[in-house]
Scaffold this motif. Structure first.
Motif, PDB file in Angstrom:
ATOM      1  N   GLU A 120      49.000  72.372   7.365  1.00 42.44           N
ATOM      2  CA  GLU A 120      48.560  70.730   7.241  1.00 42.44           C
ATOM      3  C   GLU A 120      48.332  70.776   8.793  1.00 42.44           C
ATOM      4  N   GLU A 121      49.040  70.837   9.901  1.00 38.54           N
ATOM      5  CA  GLU A 121      48.659  70.886  11.158  1.00 38.54           C
ATOM      6  C   GLU A 121      47.688  71.563  11.744  1.00 38.54           C
TER       7      GLU A 121
ATOM      8  N   LEU B  35      37.279  66.261   4.241  1.00 35.10           N
ATOM      9  CA  LEU B  35      38.575  66.077   3.672  1.00 35.10           C
ATOM     10  C   LEU B  35      39.114  67.225   3.303  1.00 35.10           C
TER      11      LEU B  35
ATOM     12  N   TRP C  74      39.835  67.712  11.275  1.00 33.95           N
ATOM     13  CA  TRP C  74      39.565  67.195   9.525  1.00 33.95           C
ATOM     14  C   TRP C  74      40.700  66.270   9.309  1.00 33.95           C
ATOM     15  N   THR C  75      40.503  65.591   8.194  1.00 34.74           N
ATOM     16  CA  THR C  75      41.356  64.785   7.452  1.00 34.74           C
ATOM     17  C   THR C  75      42.122  65.826   6.559  1.00 34.74           C
ATOM     18  N   VAL C  76      43.505  65.824   6.350  1.00 34.63           N
ATOM     19  CA  VAL C  76      44.249  66.819   5.564  1.00 34.63           C
ATOM     20  C   VAL C  76      45.135  66.090   4.794  1.00 34.63           C
TER      21      VAL C  76
ATOM     22  N   TYR D  48      44.845  72.568   9.992  1.00 38.06           N
ATOM     23  CA  TYR D  48      43.641  71.857   9.850  1.00 38.06           C
ATOM     24  C   TYR D  48      43.273  70.618  10.425  1.00 38.06           C
ATOM     25  N   LYS D  49      44.331  70.013  10.636  1.00 31.96           N
ATOM     26  CA  LYS D  49      44.400  68.916  11.110  1.00 31.96           C
ATOM     27  C   LYS D  49      43.680  69.056  12.699  1.00 31.96           C
ATOM     28  N   SER D  50      44.514  69.973  13.283  1.00 30.52           N
ATOM     29  CA  SER D  50      43.944  70.491  14.656  1.00 30.52           C
ATOM     30  C   SER D  50      42.249  71.016  14.737  1.00 30.52           C
ATOM     31  N   LYS D  51      41.703  71.033  13.826  1.00 32.08           N
ATOM     32  CA  LYS D  51      40.345  71.121  13.635  1.00 32.08           C
ATOM     33  C   LYS D  51      39.585  70.110  13.455  1.00 32.08           C
TER      34      LYS D  51
ATOM     35  N   ALA E 181      43.771  59.428   1.594  1.00 28.04           N
ATOM     36  CA  ALA E 181      43.263  60.255   2.462  1.00 28.04           C
ATOM     37  C   ALA E 181      41.758  60.345   2.273  1.00 28.04           C
TER      38      ALA E 181
ATOM     39  N   GLU F 207      40.821  57.369   4.260  1.00 33.40           N
ATOM     40  CA  GLU F 207      40.819  57.601   5.891  1.00 33.40           C
ATOM     41  C   GLU F 207      39.658  58.348   6.299  1.00 33.40           C
TER      42      GLU F 207
END
Length: 280
Positions: A72-73, A54, A80-82, A75-78, A99, A102
């Motif tokens: 934010e986008e 996270l 991971w929950t962000v 790190y989400k693309s990797k 979060a 999740e």
């Protein structure tokens, strides 16, 4: 400029993280939304590569809103929950709790399939110094469970904290990495206070910050804040601020340390506006 700060307790902290990794299900990594790359310890991606992650983009209230969404986008693309978070605002607590839930969902489902309905989730919280970990922990624990401070290196040892929702949280001291190979990252860490001011030549850091703002095209924030004229030379801007604020020795000589401290403290506290120093 050679910037490095890796006291002995940080080496011990790295060993502590490695030793306790097998005990945790999730790693919660807190980074500074103003410097989302520089504040992310590169050793963590190697150490925690097999753990659920996270990413908490803390202090997002001090960062540029457009940049926040981009990071934010990113790190989400990797995978991971962000979550964008402000650890000083208790009204955002629910967002962080959601979060964590999740990030824990897959683990909880695996436990349920094995008949473990109330199995405790163990999470480790990590980050560099002065990124807001302890303030964050206090907010989610709803009590002063962790020591807090506005200087790097306050938390010196590990401590487990029981949270609601069957979550045990392992707090750990802030940790940097032994050598900064990238001067830009080192400067960004100095600007935000992740490196102790006492080990820096603060006069140079203040000048470099003005140059950084010029490079980003954000020098207007400094010009307007201190009511000085714009100038291509960062040193002239610094000296004009000193004259405007009467930051002088013997009424005539520029006190570069005091003017640097003023500018850096105003940036760190958000008085120069919402600023992100790194682009995604």
């Amino acid at each position: 400029m050679n910037i490095n700060w890796y006291p002995g307790h940080m080496k011990k902290t790295k060993e502590l993280l490695h030793e306790n990794l097998k005990l945790v299900n999730i790693v919660i990594e807190v980074i500074d939304a103003r410097i989302p790359i520089s504040s992310k310890n590169p050793d963590f991606d190697i150490l925690f590569k097999d753990k659920k992650r996270l990413i908490v983009l803390n202090k997002y209230d001090l960062a540029d809103p457009v940049a926040n969404k981009n990071w934010e986008e990113y790190y989400k693309s990797k995978g991971w929950t962000v979550v964008l978070y402000n650890s000083t605002n208790n009204k955002e607590l629910r967002k962080l709790e959601m979060a964590i839930a999740e990030a824990s969902r897959e683990i909880i489902e695996r436990y349920k399939k094995r008949g473990l309905l109330n199995k405790t989730i163990k999470a480790m919280i990590v980050g560099i110094p002065n990124v807001g970990k302890s303030t964050l922990i206090n907010s989610i624990a709803k009590k002063k469970s962790a020591k807090t401070g506005n200087m790097p290196g306050v938390t010196k040892g590990k401590q487990w904290i029981r949270l609601s929702g069957n979550i045990d949280l392992l707090d750990t001291p802030g940790i940097l990495w032994p050598k900064f190979d990238n001067e830009e990252s080192a400067l960004n860490l100095a600007f935000t206070g992740a490196i102790k001011d006492e080990v820096l030549v603060l006069e140079e850091i203040g000048l470099k910050f003005i140059e950084k703002m010029q490079h980003l095209g954000k020098e207007k924030a400094i010009i307007e804040k201190y009511g000085v004229e714009n100038n291509d030379k960062a040193l002239n801007i610094m000296e004009n601020i000193a004259l405007k604020r009467n930051l002088l020795y013997n009424k005539t000589e520029i006190d570069y340390l005091r003017v640097s401290s003023l500018i850096l403290n105003d940036f760190r506290s958000g008085k120069l506006g919402k600023i992100t120093l790194e682009k995604s």
